[in-house]
Design a protein around this motif. Structure first.
Motif, short mmCIF file in Angstrom:
data_model
loop_
_atom_site.label_atom_id
_atom_site.label_comp_id
_atom_site.label_asym_id
_atom_site.label_seq_id
_atom_site.Cartn_x
_atom_site.Cartn_y
_atom_site.Cartn_z
N TYR A 72 0.87 -1.17 0.00
CA TYR A 72 0.00 0.00 0.00
C TYR A 72 0.91 1.23 0.00
O TYR A 72 2.10 1.15 0.30
N GLY A 73 0.37 2.37 -0.35
CA GLY A 73 1.20 3.55 -0.55
C GLY A 73 1.35 4.43 0.67
O GLY A 73 0.75 4.20 1.72
N GLY A 74 2.18 5.48 0.51
CA GLY A 74 2.29 6.53 1.50
C GLY A 74 3.33 6.35 2.58
O GLY A 74 3.50 7.23 3.43
N MET A 75 4.07 5.24 2.57
CA MET A 75 5.04 4.98 3.64
C MET A 75 6.38 5.66 3.34
O MET A 75 6.79 5.79 2.18
N ILE A 76 7.06 6.06 4.39
CA ILE A 76 8.34 6.74 4.26
C ILE A 76 9.33 5.89 3.45
O ILE A 76 9.37 4.67 3.58
N ASN A 77 10.10 6.56 2.60
CA ASN A 77 11.10 5.86 1.81
C ASN A 77 12.20 5.27 2.70
O ASN A 77 12.36 5.67 3.86
N THR A 78 12.95 4.37 2.13
CA THR A 78 14.05 3.75 2.87
C THR A 78 15.16 4.76 3.11
O THR A 78 15.22 5.81 2.45
N LYS A 79 16.01 4.45 4.04
CA LYS A 79 17.15 5.32 4.33
C LYS A 79 17.98 5.56 3.07
O LYS A 79 18.38 6.68 2.78
N GLU A 80 18.21 4.50 2.31
CA GLU A 80 19.05 4.61 1.11
C GLU A 80 18.39 5.50 0.06
O GLU A 80 19.07 6.29 -0.61
N GLU A 81 17.09 5.39 -0.09
CA GLU A 81 16.38 6.23 -1.07
C GLU A 81 16.44 7.70 -0.68
O GLU A 81 16.64 8.58 -1.53
N LEU A 82 16.26 7.98 0.61
CA LEU A 82 16.31 9.37 1.07
C LEU A 82 17.73 9.93 1.01
O LEU A 82 17.93 11.11 0.67
N GLU A 83 18.70 9.10 1.33
CA GLU A 83 20.10 9.54 1.22
C GLU A 83 20.43 9.90 -0.23
O GLU A 83 21.13 10.88 -0.49
N ALA A 84 19.94 9.11 -1.16
CA ALA A 84 20.21 9.37 -2.59
C ALA A 84 19.59 10.69 -3.01
O ALA A 84 20.21 11.47 -3.77
N MET A 85 18.38 10.99 -2.55
CA MET A 85 17.72 12.25 -2.89
C MET A 85 18.51 13.44 -2.36
O MET A 85 18.77 14.41 -3.08
N LEU A 86 18.91 13.37 -1.09
CA LEU A 86 19.64 14.49 -0.50
C LEU A 86 21.04 14.61 -1.08
O LEU A 86 21.58 15.72 -1.20
N SER A 87 21.64 13.50 -1.49
CA SER A 87 22.95 13.55 -2.15
C SER A 87 22.84 14.30 -3.47
O SER A 87 23.71 15.11 -3.83
N GLU A 88 21.77 14.04 -4.21
CA GLU A 88 21.55 14.72 -5.50
C GLU A 88 21.36 16.22 -5.30
O GLU A 88 21.76 17.01 -6.15
N PHE A 89 20.78 16.60 -4.16
CA PHE A 89 20.55 18.01 -3.86
C PHE A 89 21.78 18.68 -3.24
O PHE A 89 21.73 19.86 -2.91
N GLY A 90 22.86 17.93 -3.06
CA GLY A 90 24.09 18.50 -2.52
C GLY A 90 24.03 18.79 -1.03
O GLY A 90 24.67 19.73 -0.54
N VAL A 91 23.27 18.00 -0.29
CA VAL A 91 23.10 18.22 1.15
C VAL A 91 24.18 17.49 1.92
O VAL A 91 24.50 16.32 1.63
N TYR A 130 25.58 11.87 0.88
CA TYR A 130 24.91 12.09 2.15
C TYR A 130 24.69 10.76 2.89
O TYR A 130 24.19 9.79 2.32
N LYS A 131 25.06 10.77 4.15
CA LYS A 131 24.84 9.61 5.02
C LYS A 131 24.03 10.06 6.23
O LYS A 131 24.42 10.98 6.95
N ALA A 132 22.90 9.43 6.42
CA ALA A 132 22.01 9.82 7.53
C ALA A 132 22.69 9.58 8.86
O ALA A 132 23.34 8.56 9.08
N ALA A 133 22.51 10.54 9.76
CA ALA A 133 23.04 10.38 11.11
C ALA A 133 22.29 9.29 11.84
O ALA A 133 22.81 8.65 12.76
N ASP A 134 21.07 9.04 11.41
CA ASP A 134 20.23 8.05 12.06
C ASP A 134 19.11 7.69 11.08
O ASP A 134 18.95 8.32 10.05
#
Length: 330
Positions: free
Chosen positions: A101-120, A183-187
């Motif tokens: 089902y939809g709407g669940m938070i993305n995985t750590k790796e998916e979010l890290e990839a997004m923020l890496s692309e944004f230069g965070v 980008y690597k998540a602190a947590d």
């Protein structure tokens, strides 16, 4: 081409044009009239004023250029955005296919990839904003907190207040505008911010918990079922407090005193709060109000919310969920 065919084509064109203008009217950003002095005074009284930023403060940071800052808008349409900001929509951060089902938070790796692309980087200040309704901005704020990112701020009033302050819309940032990072998540402590399905089950009828239904009244009564849900209803015993009750007419947050009055029963309860909606977006707004503005720490946002709950009740016919549902039509 015969007359009948020409009439059919003309009808299609008229409907397409009409649909376009309806869409534009729905997505157009409404300019909000916000008193700067009152806004700054209001925010200074919040428990965590560092989590919120005014348009004037954001503009000053962007013009100064000394602070590493990335602005991210959460909106379907990118017609009017803060110049140089990135624009995402729900599928970019809560569209993981790890669930049926939809709407669940993305995985750590998916979010890290997004923020890496944004230069965070880990010490980058991230500012989230939305347009016309600020719940998506709060959801993204909550998402970055799950990642353990410290410097996250939400623009009070979003794009509406930005335009109301006299600042112009600009162009969306593109990949490569900032050097990409790794980008690597602190947590990635989901349990610290999110209520699981099992936890919500245990909370129903439990005097140690308050479950808040932050959806619309029609959803809460079971009269309306939003797209994505598997059926109508509500979690049994949940207290109805629609998320937008915390918002002024101009789209900014209400004052601390006003919010304390709205949530007085919660604040005086000393109980753990679980907020839910359709997919954890509107409830993230309530979570933000309770934790960042009012300083009530024992609050979780139910990420799965009604989509997950109704999936197990209707699709999976989970008796334990069905028995804990009101206004359902199983």
């Amino acid at each position: 081409m015969n007359k009948k065919a020409m009439i059919s084509i003309a009808t299609v064109l008229v409907l397409a044009i009409a649909g376009f203008f309806v869409y534009k009217s729905m997505t157009a950003v409404k300019v909000a009239d916000v008193n700067l002095t009152e806004q700054q005074q209001k925010i200074s009284e919040y428990k965590h004023p560092e989590s919120i930023i005014t348009p004037e403060e954001l503009n000053a940071l962007l013009v100064d250029g000394k602070e590493d800052i990335v602005v991210i808008g959460t909106m379907k349409s990118a017609d009017q955005v803060i110049d140089g900001s990135y624009v995402v929509w729900r599928d970019n951060y809560s569209g993981t296919d790890a669930f049926p089902y939809g709407g669940m938070i993305n995985t750590k790796e998916e979010l890290e990839a997004m923020l890496s692309e944004f230069g965070v980087n880990q010490d980058t200040t991230i500012v989230t904003y939305a347009a016309n309704d600020q719940h998506d901005s709060a959801r993204l704020f909550w998402t970055f907190k799950v990642l353990g990112h410290e410097n996250v701020r939400l623009l009070d009033g979003g794009m509406n207040a930005w335009l109301g302050a006299g600042f112009e819309a600009g162009a969306v940032a593109k990949a490569g505008d900032r050097p990409a990072t790794e980008y690597k998540a602190a947590d990635y402590n989901v349990a610290k911010y999110d209520a699981s399905l099992d936890m919500v089950k245990q909370a129903v009828g439990n005097d140690d918990y308050i479950i808040l239904d932050t959806r619309s009244e029609s959803e809460e009564t079971g009269a309306d079922t939003k797209k994505g849900a598997f059926g109508p209803g509500k979690i049994k015993g949940a207290t109805f407090l629609e998320y937008k009750i915390a918002t002024k007419e101009n789209g900014t947050f209400k004052t601390k005193a006003e919010l304390e009055e709205i949530y007085k029963d919660v604040l005086s309860s000393d109980k753990e709060v679980i907020a839910y909606c359709q997919s954890g977006v509107r409830s993230a707004y309530t979570w933000f109000v309770l934790t960042q503005i009012l300083g009530y720490e024992d609050v979780l946002n139910y990420d799965g919310s009604w989509i997950e709950w109704s999936y197990y009740g209707y699709d999976q016919k989970d008796a334990s969920v069905k028995d804990l549902t009101e206004n359902g039509k199983f």
